[in-house]
Structure formats: structure tokens, C-alpha cells
Design a protein around this motif. Sequence first.
Motif, PDB file in Angstrom:
ATOM      1  N   MET A   1      -7.940   3.607 -13.955  1.00 23.18           N
ATOM      2  CA  MET A   1      -8.962   2.721 -13.385  1.00 23.18           C
ATOM      3  C   MET A   1      -8.416   2.058 -12.124  1.00 23.18           C
ATOM      4  O   MET A   1      -7.256   1.683 -12.057  1.00 23.18           O
ATOM      5  CB  MET A   1      -9.360   1.648 -14.401  1.00 23.18           C
ATOM      6  CG  MET A   1     -10.423   0.674 -13.890  1.00 23.18           C
ATOM      7  SD  MET A   1     -10.795  -0.662 -15.067  1.00 23.18           S
ATOM      8  CE  MET A   1     -11.611   0.281 -16.364  1.00 23.18           C
ATOM      9  N   ALA A   2      -9.276   1.884 -11.108  1.00 25.48           N
ATOM     10  CA  ALA A   2      -8.883   1.198  -9.891  1.00 25.48           C
ATOM     11  C   ALA A   2      -8.577  -0.258 -10.194  1.00 25.48           C
ATOM     12  O   ALA A   2      -8.923  -0.778 -11.253  1.00 25.48           O
ATOM     13  CB  ALA A   2     -10.011   1.299  -8.855  1.00 25.48           C
ATOM     14  N   ARG A   3      -7.920  -0.923  -9.275  1.00 25.31           N
ATOM     15  CA  ARG A   3      -7.563  -2.319  -9.464  1.00 25.31           C
ATOM     16  C   ARG A   3      -8.093  -3.137  -8.298  1.00 25.31           C
ATOM     17  O   ARG A   3      -8.451  -2.606  -7.244  1.00 25.31           O
ATOM     18  CB  ARG A   3      -6.054  -2.458  -9.557  1.00 25.31           C
ATOM     19  CG  ARG A   3      -5.333  -2.025  -8.281  1.00 25.31           C
ATOM     20  CD  ARG A   3      -3.825  -2.037  -8.462  1.00 25.31           C
ATOM     21  NE  ARG A   3      -3.152  -1.627  -7.233  1.00 25.31           N
ATOM     22  CZ  ARG A   3      -1.830  -1.504  -7.119  1.00 25.31           C
ATOM     23  NH1 ARG A   3      -1.064  -1.752  -8.171  1.00 25.31           N
ATOM     24  NH2 ARG A   3      -1.288  -1.142  -5.977  1.00 25.31           N
ATOM     25  N   VAL A   4      -8.115  -4.441  -8.488  1.00 25.34           N
ATOM     26  CA  VAL A   4      -8.499  -5.369  -7.435  1.00 25.34           C
ATOM     27  C   VAL A   4      -7.231  -5.887  -6.765  1.00 25.34           C
ATOM     28  O   VAL A   4      -6.310  -6.349  -7.449  1.00 25.34           O
ATOM     29  CB  VAL A   4      -9.321  -6.544  -8.000  1.00 25.34           C
ATOM     30  CG1 VAL A   4      -9.570  -7.595  -6.917  1.00 25.34           C
ATOM     31  CG2 VAL A   4     -10.645  -6.051  -8.565  1.00 25.34           C
ATOM     32  N   THR A   5      -7.183  -5.814  -5.449  1.00 22.90           N
ATOM     33  CA  THR A   5      -6.059  -6.345  -4.679  1.00 22.90           C
ATOM     34  C   THR A   5      -6.506  -7.627  -3.991  1.00 22.90           C
ATOM     35  O   THR A   5      -7.562  -7.660  -3.348  1.00 22.90           O
ATOM     36  CB  THR A   5      -5.574  -5.336  -3.634  1.00 22.90           C
ATOM     37  OG1 THR A   5      -5.158  -4.140  -4.293  1.00 22.90           O
ATOM     38  CG2 THR A   5      -4.418  -5.899  -2.819  1.00 22.90           C
ATOM     39  N   ILE A   6      -5.715  -8.676  -4.133  1.00 22.35           N
ATOM     40  CA  ILE A   6      -6.043  -9.969  -3.540  1.00 22.35           C
ATOM     41  C   ILE A   6      -4.873 -10.420  -2.679  1.00 22.35           C
ATOM     42  O   ILE A   6      -3.724 -10.386  -3.112  1.00 22.35           O
ATOM     43  CB  ILE A   6      -6.322 -11.026  -4.622  1.00 22.35           C
ATOM     44  CG1 ILE A   6      -7.476 -10.572  -5.528  1.00 22.35           C
ATOM     45  CG2 ILE A   6      -6.642 -12.376  -3.993  1.00 22.35           C
ATOM     46  CD1 ILE A   6      -7.680 -11.441  -6.750  1.00 22.35           C
ATOM     47  N   VAL A   7      -5.164 -10.836  -1.453  1.00 26.34           N
ATOM     48  CA  VAL A   7      -4.136 -11.361  -0.553  1.00 26.34           C
ATOM     49  C   VAL A   7      -4.363 -12.857  -0.409  1.00 26.34           C
ATOM     50  O   VAL A   7      -5.373 -13.301   0.125  1.00 26.34           O
ATOM     51  CB  VAL A   7      -4.180 -10.671   0.820  1.00 26.34           C
ATOM     52  CG1 VAL A   7      -3.037 -11.189   1.707  1.00 26.34           C
ATOM     53  CG2 VAL A   7      -4.104  -9.164   0.671  1.00 26.34           C
ATOM     54  N   GLY A   8      -3.408 -13.636  -0.920  1.00 23.32           N
ATOM     55  CA  GLY A   8      -3.505 -15.087  -0.837  1.00 23.32           C
ATOM     56  C   GLY A   8      -3.583 -15.721  -2.205  1.00 23.32           C
ATOM     57  O   GLY A   8      -4.508 -15.434  -2.975  1.00 23.32           O
ATOM     58  N   GLY A   9      -2.610 -16.579  -2.520  1.00 23.94           N
ATOM     59  CA  GLY A   9      -2.548 -17.208  -3.830  1.00 23.94           C
ATOM     60  C   GLY A   9      -2.930 -18.672  -3.819  1.00 23.94           C
ATOM     61  O   GLY A   9      -2.375 -19.467  -4.581  1.00 23.94           O
ATOM     62  N   GLY A  10      -3.883 -19.026  -2.981  1.00 23.37           N
ATOM     63  CA  GLY A  10      -4.387 -20.396  -2.977  1.00 23.37           C
ATOM     64  C   GLY A  10      -5.453 -20.582  -4.037  1.00 23.37           C
ATOM     65  O   GLY A  10      -5.514 -19.846  -5.035  1.00 23.37           O
TER      66      GLY A  10
END
Length: 465
Positions: free
Chosen positions: A1-10
Amino acid sequence: MARVTIVGGGLAGSEAAWQAASAGVRVVLHEMRPVRPTAVHKTDKLAELVCSNSFRGDKLDNAVGLLKEEMRRLGSIVMSAADQARVPAGAALAVDREHFSAAVTEAVASHPLIEIVRGEVPRIPESDGPLILATGPLTSDSLSADIAALVGGSHLYFYDAISPIVLAESIDRSQVFRASRWGRSLRGEGNPACGVDDGEGDYLNCPFTRDEYQRFYDALMAAEKAPLHEFDDPRFFEGCLPIEVMAARGVDTLRFGPMKPVGLRDPRTGREAYAVVQLRQDNLAGDHYSLVGFQTQMKWGEQARVLQLIPGLDHAEFVRFGMIHRNTYINGPTVLRATWQTRSRDDLFFAGQISGVEGYVESAASGLVAGRNAAALVLGREPSAPPRETAIGALGFYVANANPKHYEPSNITFGIMPPPVSTSGGRVPKKKADRKTLYAERALAALDDWIRSSSAVGAAATAAE
């Protein structure tokens, strides 16, 4: 399954990660700290609060209070952590910064479907699934340039400022009094008629005489300010102006703004002061207090000199001085849909302040919807925007549909929600309080309907664990 990539941990990135993972989707969350620090962050924790410790009003008679309640019903990790880390702040929700960010970090880092990767992401990354850019107002220059190229034009920007914090034991308590405006307090409603909390208010108040105010004002106007980038037009967000900018608009501007004495009767005199500076508890230990509404661009040495003219702060020790920094955000109406997806790419989302919202709660709210919708794409479902009658839906609608020629970041307000009508005769209630009640009742009913019927993903209406 594809994944979600998130840039930024605010706030936005952390909330997006939590929402996507709660839907059963794998998440990779990139946060550049501590590998690359910023000018204003002090820790490596996720969702670190750098400006204020206040999430603003927490009752349904204001729009941000309504937004908080909607987020709680949608299983927000940010709201769960904020409720855990609450400190006294009258009718507002304020938090112990360290406890709050630690709670978010612990929850996100311990989730089995979330992987946190530390290090800078200098370019928009390739991903095998949806991508959420939640890099915040201090996006690095290289990534900013890449984003500008993607969205087809230069970023908008404005300057933001941070309030100073003082050590509690250095406050001269003989010169200040404890009260919440109009007697509103987490400890009880107090006595609104007298404007104090019977000694149990949530703020320390520093009262000024006319002469003390004039000396403070003159010193503030003469103080040396930190320089801005020479190539920038100094634009500030109206909802978070430095005190110097407000003061320059007239000698009494501060007395009708952050220094207004209304609703704060000094129990020692029985009268309202000429002006008041409020100090709000900044941590659970109660040993740090922040100056409410005192964002400043004064140089640090000048801050110590000018702010010690505030009654009760004559010998104040500053835990942190105020500072000013540049915020970067995109022109939302030209780039985004109400689902926080970009118009050009279904699998690319923006969330947080870089998307063109203003405020902690609003940033987290955008991440909440972006995270749910990114997960929806992975699971083969259609992304969905909450109804415009809700506060969270109205925020997304504003970002996607405001006038792009004069676009300004916005806090949530009842003004960007469709006006309510009465169920009897279609008339809007005349009383302001009744109209606010109608806004809230309509919004929560619409949200509950959306939760039940929408294909948006996530375990809604459950508290974040």
C-alpha cells in the motif's frame, strides 16, 4: 500500500500524520530539527509553540472556540494534547509549552504506522503516495524556491513577532493584582459585576497611571528596532502586530488594544487603571509568565530597558526576549481547493501557515483535513471538505476562494461562515449572543452529519489516545 509523506513536524504536520495513521495508512513524517535548527525554535519536539502559549478562546460563543470543539469531535491529537497541558487563562485555552509539545511528540512517535525522519528536505520530494507540505512560516530558502516554482509565482509574506517571557519570581507582586477580564476564569466565573475573580483570576495585571503610561509610550517610540530584510516591504499580520507598530498609530492605540483596562478593576483601588499589561502563566509550574499581546521588534537590550518601565516589572528577569521573523505563505486561492489539495495535483496538499491560514488552531485544523484526505486517496476514496457551515469547512473554503489579488492570511471568524437563519421565519436573531449560538448549533449539527455520511477517512468523534 502507498504511504502518506509529510514534510514539516509542526502543528499541521503532526495533526496530519496522526489523522492519516488513525485511518490505517502508513506515514513518513520529515522534520528538519534538530539537524537544522531555526532562528526561533528551541527544542527538537514536534508541534513546538514559538510565539504564544495561547490557543485563544475556548467557548462556543467565538469562532475559534467552535473550531476547537469541531476538532475534538474529529479526534484531533493537537486538541487532546492541549487539553492535557492546559494552564489557567480565563476563558481562553493556554498550555504549558513543554508539556504540550512533549504530549504530541510522544503520541506521534509511538504510533506504529508513523515513521519520523530527522533532516532537511531541500526540494519537493518524490513520493509513492500523497504528499503534504506543512513546512510552516519558516520554510527553508531552497524548499521555498522549489515551492515557488511549482505554484507559479513568488510567495507572499508578512512579518510576525514573538512576545517576551519573564521569570515569575522577579515580578513585584506588590504592584500587580490578579484578575481575569470581566471575572472569567477556569476556576469559576467570579463576579462579573466587579470585574475581578475574588482573588482567583488567571492573569497578573500591571496597572498604569496616566504619567506611567506616557513614560512607557515615549520610551517605546524611541527604542531601537531590529532591522527587517532590506529588500522586503514591512507587512505585518493585523491580528499579531508588534506593539511598536500599534503605538505608531497613535498615543492611545495600545490603551484600546493589548493594554486596555476595561473589565479589570483593581481590588486595591476599586477602579480601572489608565492602562494595563496582562501577564499570562506560561507553564504548569507557574514560574514563567508571558506578556499578553506584546509581540515586539525592539532589540533585546532595548526590551529590557523599556519593558522594565511596566509597573511590577521594574526588576524583571527575562526568560526569553521577543523577536521578529519572516513568515512565508502561498497565495491559497490560486493554488488550493477546499480539501487542501493543490489545483494542479490531486496528490499534493498544503497545510499550516504556509497554506495561508493564521493561528495555532487554524494551522492544526488544516493539517487535520489534509491528513484525512491524503489517507482517503491511499485507500481509494474520494477526498471531502467539511461543510462550509462548519468552522473547519469555512476555513478551507476561505483559503480556496478568497480574492487572490488581495489575499491575506486569516484566523477563523464567524464572518467567513455563511450567515445563519432562524428555523422560524428565516430571520437572523437580533441579539449577537443568539446569533453566535445559532452559528455553533448549526455548525456542530452539520459536522455530525458529515462525519456520519462523508467518505472522508478516520475514526471520527473519538478522543485521540
